[in-house]
Design an enzyme around this catalytic site. Structure first.
Site, PDB file in Angstrom:
ATOM      1  N   HIS A 181       7.776  28.744 -51.118  1.00 26.86           N
ATOM      2  CA  HIS A 181       9.224  28.558 -51.315  1.00 26.86           C
ATOM      3  C   HIS A 181       9.563  28.458 -52.801  1.00 26.86           C
ATOM      4  O   HIS A 181      10.499  29.112 -53.298  1.00 26.86           O
ATOM      5  CB  HIS A 181       9.685  27.279 -50.607  1.00 26.86           C
ATOM      6  CG  HIS A 181       9.822  27.409 -49.122  1.00 26.86           C
ATOM      7  ND1 HIS A 181      10.566  28.390 -48.520  1.00 26.86           N
ATOM      8  CD2 HIS A 181       9.303  26.663 -48.106  1.00 26.86           C
ATOM      9  CE1 HIS A 181      10.511  28.252 -47.200  1.00 26.86           C
ATOM     10  NE2 HIS A 181       9.740  27.202 -46.924  1.00 26.86           N
ATOM     11  N   GLU A 217       4.946  25.183 -49.178  1.00 23.34           N
ATOM     12  CA  GLU A 217       5.961  24.735 -50.129  1.00 23.34           C
ATOM     13  C   GLU A 217       5.835  25.480 -51.465  1.00 23.34           C
ATOM     14  O   GLU A 217       6.849  25.763 -52.116  1.00 23.34           O
ATOM     15  CB  GLU A 217       5.830  23.226 -50.354  1.00 23.34           C
ATOM     16  CG  GLU A 217       6.004  22.385 -49.097  1.00 23.34           C
ATOM     17  CD  GLU A 217       7.326  22.652 -48.384  1.00 23.34           C
ATOM     18  OE1 GLU A 217       8.309  23.043 -49.058  1.00 23.34           O
ATOM     19  OE2 GLU A 217       7.372  22.486 -47.156  1.00 23.34           O
TER      20      GLU A 217
END
Length: 618
Positions: A436, A433
């Site tokens: 991203h 994450e």
């Protein structure tokens, strides 16, 4: 047990009782002993074995006979049901051989006929057959009673409830142009003479097209509420039945009801269930659905006049509808009900927030700004979820924090904090994450990061949520290329920081590949293949039509498309790897913060990537 089930069980018991009584009666008839024929009767009289006799009706003689035991006739026994008619017995008496034998007997003719005994078996048989027909046929139709069976071919229409009758255009927000189009229908229904004096005719049909949840059904209710006329609502699936001809019968009945109620609005929800293009069925062209569609076409624009009847229909699959249904004279207008813009979302939020206690920190404008892509139904659900969260916390007001939490819940589902996750999976999710988020922040055209979390939601182990600051009607080539780079950020971060990759990036890779294929094959964004569209770009497939269509390009072109798709994805992967390598320190700090606190809001994220480079203390 419900009342309907109790009634059904009692009916079964009654049927079983009737069948048992019939079987018992038939068994008693067949079990009677000593049934004597006409020839045997003559022999009994000739042998003087008859002690007495009488007629019980016109064809039944009851006699008491002697039975010889030990050389004497002292024993008597009853014999019933001699098969002889009274008139035949009268002739028997006149025979020479019986004179002096029967004349001493008293044989008066029967005064009445026992009709009950004659008709009882036929009555019982009729009752049994009737009950069997009811339970075998009527119950096969979902437990319909006789009244409903008589109306099996009638349209199952629904009118407006008292609450829906009060719905007006004021209750519909974020659809100003759509309301203007429908306002003409309302004015025509209210005062048709104004339009007829100029030679204008009322549109026979209006098709509302748009994504699910955008308010198509609400607009139809508002038209009926504004016009103050009759309203008949029915679903497209209500026409389709197993039995041939029922759908067409219901279409006829629907328009007959509308003519009697007229002026009237007929609303057909999900019309694609019955209005799909003809000739595309896998089982042949003459099925029940096509007969129903043919009847609908005739009723909307046939020889019969439908004065004062306006048909409104809603669908989110206008591409599969039959062309004959969409031509002028049937559906004269097609109104696209799209996703609301930022102003429309704010108006919708105000409508649904009406009557709810909002805290002073609630800013519906800011909430509308971060909900691009939400439909009216999504926004209504967001307000309701916020109210539920506030009630769960025993609060008297709905705060902005509740609404923001509800926003994330609508997008990704509820948090699953109770799930036990191994430490190595938490670490992998954190770097995934963080990859991203760092890539999104590095690409100026991407939506800003709103929240990062490694707490599972729905099927996802974690997620990075970015909310757009403005609405987009079109996507540029540069934006789509950057989006592919951002989608690959998780996979590249896993490989770069952990030296391994996982299946957690499978959905990201699928989405990236899908975008790249659309760019190459649908949007003409490939320099090698040129400005040519090889595919429709629709994700949904209409099997009946798609199977009959061949591919419009050769195998050589298909190979070139595959090569271009791979080139676009590989190039994006190299860009992503370069970005994360240059920002390795930011990536590590964001992952470290996530492992410690699990959730990272926008402020904390900006502090890490734009500040000192160290994660702030929570």
């Amino acid at each position: 047990m419900t009342k309907q089930n109790r009634t059904s069980n009692l009916s079964f018991l009654f049927l079983a009782l009737v069948i048992l009584l019939c079987m018992n009666w038939i068994w008693q008839l067949n079990s009677r002993e000593d049934r004597v024929s006409y020839a045997e009767l003559r022999q009994q009289f000739q042998q003087e074995n008859v002690e007495s006799f009488r007629f019980t009706d016109q064809h039944t003689l009851e006699a008491t006979l002697y039975r010889e035991v030990g050389g004497s006739k002292a024993v008597r026994y009853q014999v019933y049901d001699f098969d002889v008619f009274y008139r035949d017995f009268h002739e028997l008496v006149e025979e020479q051989s019986f004179k002096g034998i029967i004349k001493d007997y008293d044989y008066p003719p029967p005064e009445t006929t026992n009709w009950l005994e004659i008709l009882l078996p036929w009555i019982l048989m009729a009752v049994v057959l009737g009950l069997m027909w009811y339970f075998l046929f009527a119950r096969a139709q979902g437990g319909m009673g006789p009244d409903r069976m008589a109306k099996f071919g009638a349209a199952r229409t629904r009118g407006l409830s008292d609450k829906d009758k009060k719905v007006t255009f004021d209750d519909v927000a974020g659809a100003d142009e759509e309301k203007e189009e429908l306002q003409e229908i309302v004015e025509f229904l209210k005062d048709p003479k104004q339009f007829m004096s100029l030679g204008a005719r009322i549109p026979k049909g209006v098709l509302l097209v748009g994504p699910p949840g955008t308010g198509k059904t609400l607009l139809a209710k508002a038209v009926a509420g504004e016009a103050g006329v009759g309203f008949l609502s029915i679903s497209g699936s209500d026409f389709v039945e197993l039995y041939v001809g029922v759908g067409a019968s219901r279409v006829r009945d629907l328009f007959e009801q509308a003519k009697k109620t007229g002026p009237c609005i007929v609303f057909i929800d999900e019309i694609d269930a019955v209005g799909r293009q003809r000739g595309t069925g896998l089982g042949g062209g003459h099925d029940e659905r096509e007969q129903t569609l043919n009847q609908l076409l005739v009723e909307m624009d046939g020889f019969a006049a439908n004065e004062g009847v306006v048909v409104l229909a809603a669908t989110n699959r206008a591409d599969v509808l039959d062309p004959a249904l969409l031509r002028p004279g049937r559906f004269d207008r097609q109104i696209y009900v799209g996703l609301p813009d930022i102003r429309g979302r704010e108006e919708i939020l105000k409508v649904h927030a009406k009557g709810k206690p909002l805290a002073e920190d609630v800013d519906l404008r800011k909430l509308a700004q971060g909900t691009a892509g939400f439909t009216g139904a999504d926004l209504e659900n967001l307000i309701n979820e916020g109210a539920l969260l506030a009630a769960r916390k025993k609060q008297k007001f709905i705060t902005m924090l509740d609404l923001k939490e509800a926003e994330i819940k609508v997008i990704a589902g509820p948090e699953k904090k109770s799930r036990v996750i191994p430490e190595h999976e938490r670490k992998l999710t954190a770097y995934h994450e963080a990859g991203h988020a760092v890539v999104m922040h590095a690409l100026p055209g991407q939506d800003p990061v709103s929240q990062i979390t490694i707490v599972p939601r729905g099927q996802a182990g974690g997620m990075t949520i970015s909310l757009p600051e403005e609405d987009r009607s079109y996507l540029s080539k540069r934006y789509m290329e950057d989006e592919i780079v951002a989608l690959l950020g998780g996979r590249v971060a896993e490989k770069l920081c952990l030296g391994d990759i996982s299946t957690g990036a499978s959905n990201d890779i699928q989405r990236a590949t899908s975008i790249a294929r659309k760019m190459v094959a649908s949007y003409g964004m490939s320099e090698k293949l040129g400005t040519v569209s090889f595919e429709s770009g629709h994700d949904e497939v209409f099997i009946g039509r798609t199977m009959s269509q061949g591919r419009s390009y050769s195998e050589a072109v298909a190979s070139q498309i595959d090569e271009e798709v791979r080139r676009v994805v590989d190039e994006a992967c190299r860009r992503c790897e370069k970005l994360l390598t240059e920002r390795r320190a930011q990536l590590e700090n964001v992952a470290k913060y996530l492992l410690e606190h699990e959730t990272m809001e926008r402020e904390e994220f900006l502090s890490v990537v734009e500040g000192t480079g160290e994660a702030p203390e929570a």
